[in-house]
Design a protein around this motif. Structure first.
Motif, PDB file in Angstrom:
ATOM      1  N   ARG A  13     -58.172 -15.503  11.403  1.00 23.26           N
ATOM      2  CA  ARG A  13     -57.679 -16.390  11.859  1.00 23.26           C
ATOM      3  C   ARG A  13     -58.013 -17.089  13.469  1.00 23.26           C
ATOM      4  O   ARG A  13     -58.356 -16.010  14.072  1.00 23.26           O
ATOM      5  CB  ARG A  13     -56.164 -16.324  12.007  1.00 23.26           C
ATOM      6  N   PHE A  14     -57.925 -18.172  13.671  1.00 22.02           N
ATOM      7  CA  PHE A  14     -58.728 -18.707  14.989  1.00 22.02           C
ATOM      8  C   PHE A  14     -57.693 -19.248  15.706  1.00 22.02           C
ATOM      9  O   PHE A  14     -56.892 -19.933  15.233  1.00 22.02           O
ATOM     10  CB  PHE A  14     -59.818 -19.521  15.010  1.00 22.02           C
ATOM     11  N   TYR A  15     -57.666 -18.818  17.177  1.00 25.81           N
ATOM     12  CA  TYR A  15     -56.537 -19.460  17.886  1.00 25.81           C
ATOM     13  C   TYR A  15     -57.167 -20.093  18.960  1.00 25.81           C
ATOM     14  O   TYR A  15     -58.150 -19.556  19.696  1.00 25.81           O
ATOM     15  CB  TYR A  15     -55.353 -18.450  18.513  1.00 25.81           C
ATOM     16  N   GLU A  48     -59.886  -6.936  15.285  1.00 25.05           N
ATOM     17  CA  GLU A  48     -60.982  -6.831  14.436  1.00 25.05           C
ATOM     18  C   GLU A  48     -61.174  -8.038  13.473  1.00 25.05           C
ATOM     19  O   GLU A  48     -62.227  -8.239  12.699  1.00 25.05           O
ATOM     20  CB  GLU A  48     -61.555  -5.647  13.927  1.00 25.05           C
ATOM     21  N   ARG A  49     -60.210  -8.782  13.286  1.00 25.25           N
ATOM     22  CA  ARG A  49     -60.167  -9.837  12.415  1.00 25.25           C
ATOM     23  C   ARG A  49     -59.677 -11.220  12.815  1.00 25.25           C
ATOM     24  O   ARG A  49     -60.490 -12.181  12.322  1.00 25.25           O
ATOM     25  CB  ARG A  49     -59.054  -9.438  11.156  1.00 25.25           C
ATOM     26  N   VAL A  78     -59.602  -9.371  21.447  1.00 22.87           N
ATOM     27  CA  VAL A  78     -58.660  -8.652  22.557  1.00 22.87           C
ATOM     28  C   VAL A  78     -57.873  -7.493  21.734  1.00 22.87           C
ATOM     29  O   VAL A  78     -57.508  -7.277  20.522  1.00 22.87           O
ATOM     30  CB  VAL A  78     -57.548  -9.779  22.920  1.00 22.87           C
ATOM     31  N   GLU A  79     -57.296  -6.719  22.953  1.00 21.42           N
ATOM     32  CA  GLU A  79     -56.450  -5.532  22.531  1.00 21.42           C
ATOM     33  C   GLU A  79     -54.989  -5.935  22.205  1.00 21.42           C
ATOM     34  O   GLU A  79     -54.593  -7.192  22.919  1.00 21.42           O
ATOM     35  CB  GLU A  79     -56.420  -4.560  23.413  1.00 21.42           C
ATOM     36  N   LYS A  80     -54.250  -5.237  21.713  1.00 19.95           N
ATOM     37  CA  LYS A  80     -52.804  -5.669  21.329  1.00 19.95           C
ATOM     38  C   LYS A  80     -51.862  -4.980  22.178  1.00 19.95           C
ATOM     39  O   LYS A  80     -50.726  -5.289  22.213  1.00 19.95           O
ATOM     40  CB  LYS A  80     -52.557  -5.016  19.790  1.00 19.95           C
ATOM     41  N   HIS A  81     -52.363  -4.202  23.347  1.00 19.46           N
ATOM     42  CA  HIS A  81     -51.192  -3.774  24.441  1.00 19.46           C
ATOM     43  C   HIS A  81     -51.369  -4.766  25.412  1.00 19.46           C
ATOM     44  O   HIS A  81     -52.372  -4.863  26.349  1.00 19.46           O
ATOM     45  CB  HIS A  81     -51.851  -2.314  24.594  1.00 19.46           C
ATOM     46  N   GLU A  82     -50.003  -5.362  25.874  1.00 18.62           N
ATOM     47  CA  GLU A  82     -50.197  -6.099  27.267  1.00 18.62           C
ATOM     48  C   GLU A  82     -50.016  -5.301  28.291  1.00 18.62           C
ATOM     49  O   GLU A  82     -49.584  -4.241  28.425  1.00 18.62           O
ATOM     50  CB  GLU A  82     -48.895  -7.123  27.061  1.00 18.62           C
ATOM     51  N   PHE A 112     -62.003  -6.983  24.599  1.00 19.36           N
ATOM     52  CA  PHE A 112     -63.059  -5.987  24.194  1.00 19.36           C
ATOM     53  C   PHE A 112     -64.305  -6.251  23.570  1.00 19.36           C
ATOM     54  O   PHE A 112     -65.331  -5.527  23.480  1.00 19.36           O
ATOM     55  CB  PHE A 112     -62.452  -4.741  23.254  1.00 19.36           C
ATOM     56  N   LYS A 113     -64.388  -7.496  23.128  1.00 18.04           N
ATOM     57  CA  LYS A 113     -65.643  -8.063  22.399  1.00 18.04           C
ATOM     58  C   LYS A 113     -65.741  -9.834  22.688  1.00 18.04           C
ATOM     59  O   LYS A 113     -64.642 -10.350  22.698  1.00 18.04           O
ATOM     60  CB  LYS A 113     -65.838  -7.826  20.908  1.00 18.04           C
TER      61      LYS A 113
END
Length: 273
Positions: A13-15, A48-49, A78-82, A112-113
């Motif tokens: 999915r793209f945002y 990663e998706r 991005v990471e999932k930790h705010e 992270f990427k």
């Protein structure tokens, strides 16, 4: 040269999110004004998706580079930790933003990427509907999901990696997103317990809470993850394996101060039991 298609999964999915410029070493995070907005996005985001596209604003003040305005700048994972944005930016970068815009974009998801979108394709051409939505008040500061048709247009866009010099804190947070989801939830629970305990310290509530000190939220995540790995997932007192997922609250992971006389929750004075 690689294209978006080369890094996308079949169900990616793209945002799109409006930004002043591409991701950089000075601002290596996806930022939000409200913590709940960051949390809601992170809850549905798949590491990663899924990807977030930075879209340059139309403002010459906010987006000074002409070739950035109204164009697709980069793709990020991005990471999932705010975390608090202030905790990952340099003091100079954060103070400059506060000076110019006030206290905004306080919460972030670390990048992270990242990939630059070569030649900065036009947002209006690739994702006209989503780009229009970004200008609506209810989507200000939020991520807008691209339609299937827009993704099809995006997939053949050329990309090249962006090498970010991540801080130690961001690297530590990245380590938390790899591996056991239940462990991550438990570490998050422990962080909140410690922060709440520190916040209550010294306040009356049917008695007196002893003054306690705590690291920042981001540093606690890093420290507890590091402590878990150093202990190999075993209790510091009995040496037995600590169950990560249990319905018995008495068996849940607990963070204890090694020296109870020292009220600080920091490295050298914390263990998991």
């Amino acid at each position: 040269m690689n294209t978006v298609r080369s890094i996308a999964k079949s169900d990616s999915r793209f945002y799109a999110k409006s930004e002043f410029g591409p991701v950089s070493d000075d601002w290596p995070v996806l930022s939000f004004t409200h913590r709940t907005t960051a949390q809601k996005f992170a809850k549905n985001y798949r590491r990663e998706r899924d990807f977030v596209i930075y879209v340059g604003t139309s403002s010459s003040k906010n987006t000074p580079e002409p070739n950035h305005r109204q164009n697709l700048l980069c793709l990020v994972s991005v990471e999932k930790h705010e975390i608090r944005t202030e905790q990952v930016l340099s003091k100079k970068a954060w103070s400059n933003v506060v000076k110019e815009y006030g206290v905004r974009w306080e919460w972030s998801l670390p990048v992270f990427k990242a990939y630059e979108l070569v030649n900065y394709p036009s947002a209006k051409e690739i994702m006209p509907a989503s780009y229009s939505m970004l200008g609506q008040m209810k989507y200000r500061g939020r991520c807008v999901k691209l339609s299937t048709e827009e993704i099809d247009k995006l997939l053949d866009s050329k990309i090249k990696p962006i090498e970010l010099e991540l801080t130690d804190r961001v690297r530590g947070l990245s380590a938390l997103t790899i591996g056991n989801e239940d462990l991550k939830k438990e570490i998050n629970r422990l962080v909140n317990l410690i922060l709440n305990s520190a916040a209550r310290s010294g306040k009356e509530r049917g008695g007196q809470h002893p003054p306690r000190k705590s690291l920042s939220q981001a540093d606690l995540y890093i420290l507890l993850n590091k402590t878990w790995n150093l202990q190999n997932g075993r209790c510091a007192l009995c040496g037995g394996a600590i169950p990560i997922k249990t319905s018995n609250p008495l068996l849940q992971i607990s963070s204890d101060r090694i020296d109870s006389e020292c009220k600080a929750y920091d490295e050298g004075n914390i263990q998991l039991t």
